[in-house]
Design a protein around this motif. Structure first.
Motif: not given
Length: 946
Positions: A796-804, A819-837
């Motif tokens: 949910d977009i509001f949950t993403l906002g809370a992450y950021a 949103l860029l920050v939120a997506e990185m947090v989401e990836l980390i929390l959902h099993g994809a902590p390895n990230i190319v920015c």
């Protein structure tokens, strides 16, 4: 006698036969260091020096007269514009205001360790040192607020944004200066404020200072009341206006000095922080050394009136000043303009072209000086001398022209004009007599009008004759108005081909049928086309960002290819209306088309915000089109997720691609026919079912690598050098967050920014309604994914906002923003902590929301493994790949450690523990482990916990 303090090598050979001293000096940065140098011109106006004193020569309260304590303010970035306001505000409240020391090279060096991005502009980098300077001054707190908007000075401008760095770089300082987190360190306050709205600013300052930090505001005295805050804002607002008024008055005074002394002036135009001597490297003094009066852009911008619309979307306040100052320069022979440009300033890649066009269209010489931390002024001196030589040549040409004009007596022109005037009057009288004989009131009125017109022309002719020589002396000033070609209803009816640049191949392929179904002959350009880069570099300023180059390049390669009838061709491009360069893709395309003699091709702006919207009678976006676009993006997100999730584990090579292609064709067909909610629900469930049952092996055994970043570089395979293919080739699974979330991010911003930035409450209510409708449309997709065995529903977009929000303010909305920050947090929390920015080189928002947050993410989430990769035409693909490979090597090592920990946990569980566990309990544990082993949807972290 010079602030450069050069280390000189002096070789003295005594006096020669001619009696002159033979001394040779090296290491000097200017003529002063050479031993002779520039003559002093103390009487020549230097408004950079005046502005510096007017800005910062305020006398702070004595310690004993400051009941509420001490506040530190960095002498950096927006304080070169806003310091009079903030000094007055806090002084009125009873604080002693302490300013960081003037910049030097040591200031930069003091903060160099905390700089997260090496290609940020020098003004941003040096601000780290100013914070470090304040940390040694025993202040109670440091104040560096964020302001998305400056106050609007020109009502004709489309908007009045700050640049992304000035707006939010204090976020980077807060996140990266470790000393701010040490025990006993002063608080660093950098709230977002509605700096452009006086009454709303009062309310927010009370909320951000008194409500949020009573322990600071009431440390030594009672916390300020609402009334005190309001009064302080009123006084500070008046002082800010007085400062700007004083600058304008000084500019007018300097122009009079130039006229009275028959001197020449240079408008040294840039950003407010270019007033910093460490940043401008004494270029103003270099100019006055040549006898040139130096003016700032804000001292004369009010005298230049632009004819609008100009080519660029004029929406940054400092830019508006630049253009207006350039316009004034075109009106005077005794003024010229030199533009200062900080290396890494992406927005100036736009301004430099526009200022050059304004100047050169009226015969003025354009001079650009690019500056950074290197202070060797050799190249600058060459450019200034080149400018002076060009000005002398122009002056000689004017003198020759005036002499030629004087050889033709003005009296002859007067006689010719008067004779023509007499002929017109006589003809008008004859016409009047003829009509009078017809005896009609209408003809008499027409005749009277003819006489009045003749008299008017006669008066103008007489004036022209009497001012013949003067008119020859006047400058030929070109209009700044840019005429655009409109896409008309007739063009739509005629079936004009509309070229659309590629950004996200899977999504845009499904979006194109929406346009076809609504009568637009839209053609989507190829998704992978390396020739587009070369075409873009040909037509676009090389300092512009990679997405700009690629977008313009795609279009220009197509329109110049000969494949299309350019008389029946149009182009379409999105416009976000935000504060990054993407809003001006449209102006870059128009500039390129004009350069190719194709200015007649209409460029349609698909605007997302009203202030950039243009009227095209042949193109309207309707609500049904928007609903169809939502279906298209939803299908695109789903199919992309399924492809990337299954392809690394497929049993039969190519099976995932085949299934993907099948469903892409189905979705294309349905989009051409027009999608509806019932069929959408059936289709997404069928897609999920098919990919859920696709035979896979070893699922979940490979490291998951997320891809985030600037939207075009993130999705466009050419822009990111096929990053998904690279990740899969390295034995990993790619995870790319969806595209629809980017649009939700733009909509929800109206809600998140309502209070902090004083935006419209009506807009926030409308945004909630739009989000509710999108949730309804997308609900079948979410439900299908929730029932899936392999896929996860979008967050949910509001949950993403809370992450950021745990990292930075949700007012960071430029570019991909929070949103860029939120997506990185989401990836980390959902099993994809390895990230190319993935980001374009010198992407201004990503200096803050990309590179600047990585350190904090690693602190909060130690398992995170993030690499920032810059993409641009000159970047080394080998370097990019090596950085990604290094990150993946760490990812594999981390996964191996997790597997070892899981095995150790299983071994420990199987140890006999008869005294504490029954046989039934042991069987239950064994069964749970079997289930965990077989559950391929679980992340490695979850398996360890299980």
């Amino acid at each position: 006698g010079c602030s450069n303090a050069c280390l000189l090598t002096v070789n003295d050979f005594g006096k020669g036969p001619d009696g002159k001293n033979r001394r040779f000096i090296t290491g000097n940065r200017c003529e002063k260091g050479a031993g002779g140098g520039v003559a002093k011109h103390s009487d020549v106006p230097n408004l950079f020096d005046y502005k510096s004193h007017r800005l910062f020569d305020y006398e702070p309260l004595a310690v004993e007269d400051a009941p509420r304590g001490t506040i530190g303010i960095p002498r950096a970035l927006n304080m070169y514009e806003n310091y009079p306001f903030w000094f007055t505000f806090f002084t009125k409240l009873g604080f002693r205001v302490v300013l960081s020391d003037a910049s030097t090279k040591k200031t930069y060096e003091a903060g160099i360790e905390s700089i997260p991005s090496e290609n940020a502009c020098y003004p941003a980098k040096i601000s780290h040192g100013h914070v470090m300077n304040l940390l040694g001054k025993d202040v109670d707190f440091i104040w560096m607020p964020c302001a998305k908007w400056e106050r609007q000075e020109d009502e004709g401008a489309g908007n009045h944004y700050n640049c992304p760095i000035v707006m939010s770089y204090s976020e980077s300082l807060r996140l990266n200066i470790d000393e701010l987190n040490e025990p006993g360190a002063p608080a660093f306050l950098n709230p977002y404020l509605p700096y452009d709205k006086k009454e709303k600013l009062k309310r927010r300052l009370y909320a951000e200072l008194v409500d949020a930090h009573p322990e600071i505001m009431g440390k030594y005295a009672k916390v300020p009341t609402h009334r005190e805050i309001d009064d302080a804002v009123d006084v500070a607002w008046a002082e800010d206006e007085q400062f700007k008024s004083d600058m304008r008055a000084k500019g007018e005074q300097t122009l009079r000095w130039i006229e009275e002394n028959q001197a020449h002036g240079i408008v040294l135009a840039g950003r407010p922080y270019h007033n910093d001597p460490e940043i401008n490297h004494a270029i103003p003094e270099l100019l006055t050394g040549f006898g040139l009066a130096v003016l700032t852009e804000d001292s004369v911008a009010h005298l230049g009136k632009l004819e609008r619309p100009i080519r660029l979307v004029d929406q940054w306040m400092y830019h508006t000043r630049l253009y207006a100052a350039a316009k004034l320069v075109t009106m005077r022979d005794d003024l010229d303009l030199v533009q200062l440009n900080s290396f890494g300033c992406g927005l100036d890649a736009l301004t430099t072209d526009q200022v050059q066009e304004i100047l050169e269209a009226s015969g003025k010489v354009y001079t650009l000086i690019k500056i950074d931390e290197v202070s060797n002024l050799g190249a600058v001196r060459i450019r200034i001398r080149s400018l002076l030589a060009a000005l002398k040549e122009q002056a000689d040409e004017r003198a020759e022209a005036e002499a030629l004009a004087a050889s033709c007596p003005a009296g002859d022109a007067r006689i010719d004009a008067l004779l023509a005037d007499v002929e017109r009057r006589e003809q008008a009288m004859a016409d009047f007599e003829q009509r009078r004989e017809e005896k009609t009131g209408e003809s008499e009125a027409k005749a009277a009008a003819a006489i009045a017109q003749a008299n008017s022309k006669g008066e103008k002719a007489s004036d022209s004759a009497s001012n013949a020589v003067a008119s020859r002396k006047a400058r030929n000033v070109a209009s700044t108005e840019f005429e655009r070609a409109e896409f008309t209803a007739e063009m739509k009816e005629a079936g004009y081909t509309i070229l659309a640049p590629q950004m996200a191949p899977y999504h845009f392929e499904l979006l194109a049928p929406v346009f076809h179904a609504n009568g637009f002959n839209l053609e989507l350009l190829p998704s992978v086309d390396h020739g587009a880069v070369d075409a873009g570099l040909k037509y676009v300023n090389n300092d512009i960002c990679y997405p700009s180059i690629l977008t313009v390049g795609q279009i220009m390669e197509a329109v110049t290819s000969g494949r299309y009838d350019t008389d029946h061709l149009a182009v379409i491009i999105t416009q976000t209306g935000g504060g990054c360069r993407a809003t001006n893709y449209i102006s870059l395309i128009r500039k390129a088309l004009k350069a190719a003699d194709l200015a007649h091709i209409p460029v349609i702006g698909l605007a997302l915000q009203g202030h950039v919207a243009e009227d095209n009678s042949g193109f309207k976006v309707t609500p049904p089109m928007l609903k169809q676009a939502m279906y298209a993006f939803s299908y695109g997100d789903l199919l992309m997720m399924a492809l990337y999730r299954c392809r690394p584990y497929e049993v039969e090579p190519g099976s995932t691609e085949a299934l993907f292609d099948h469903w892409m064709e189905v979705c294309r067909t349905q989009m051409r026919e027009g999608e509806n909610q019932k069929r959408f629900a059936r289709t997404v469930q069928a897609i999920v079912d098919d990919f859920d049952t696709l035979p896979l092996q070893g699922e979940g055994t490979k490291p998951r690598v997320g891809v985030v970043g600037e939207i075009l570089v993130k999705f466009h395979p050419t822009a990111n050098n096929q990053v998904v293919d690279q990740i899969e080739a390295e034995g990993c699974e790619a995870v790319v967050p969806g595209l629809l979330e980017f649009f939700l991010f733009g909509i929800v911003g109206r809600i998140f920014q309502k209070d902090p930035l004083g935006r419209s409450a009506t807009g926030a209510i409308a945004a909630r309604g739009i989000l509710k409708y999108i949730d309804h449309v997308r609900k079948p997709l979410v439900q299908a994914l929730e029932r899936s065995n392999r896929f996860e529903a979008p967050t949910d977009i509001f949950t993403l906002g809370a992450y950021a929000e745990e990292i930075l303010s949700l007012c960071n909305s430029m570019g991909e923003g929070w949103l860029l920050v939120a997506e990185m947090v989401e990836l980390i929390l959902h099993g994809a902590p390895n990230i190319v920015c993935a980001q374009p080189f010198a992407c201004l928002p990503n200096h803050v929301v990309g590179k600047a947050v990585i350190k904090e993410l690693r602190r909060k989430y130690p398992q995170s493994n993030i690499v920032a990769v810059d993409y641009d035409p000159g970047a080394s693909e080998v370097n990019q790949l090596n950085r990604i490979k290094l990150m993946i090597a760490v990812a594999k090592a981390n996964l191996a450690d997790a597997e070892a920990a899981a095995r150790a946990a299983r071994t420990a569980t199987y140890q006999p523990q008869a005294e504490t566990k029954s046989c039934a309990a042991a069987i239950d544990i064994e069964q749970a482990l079997v289930d965990a082993e077989g559950d391929v949807t679980r992340t490695e972290r979850e398996l360890v916990v299980e």
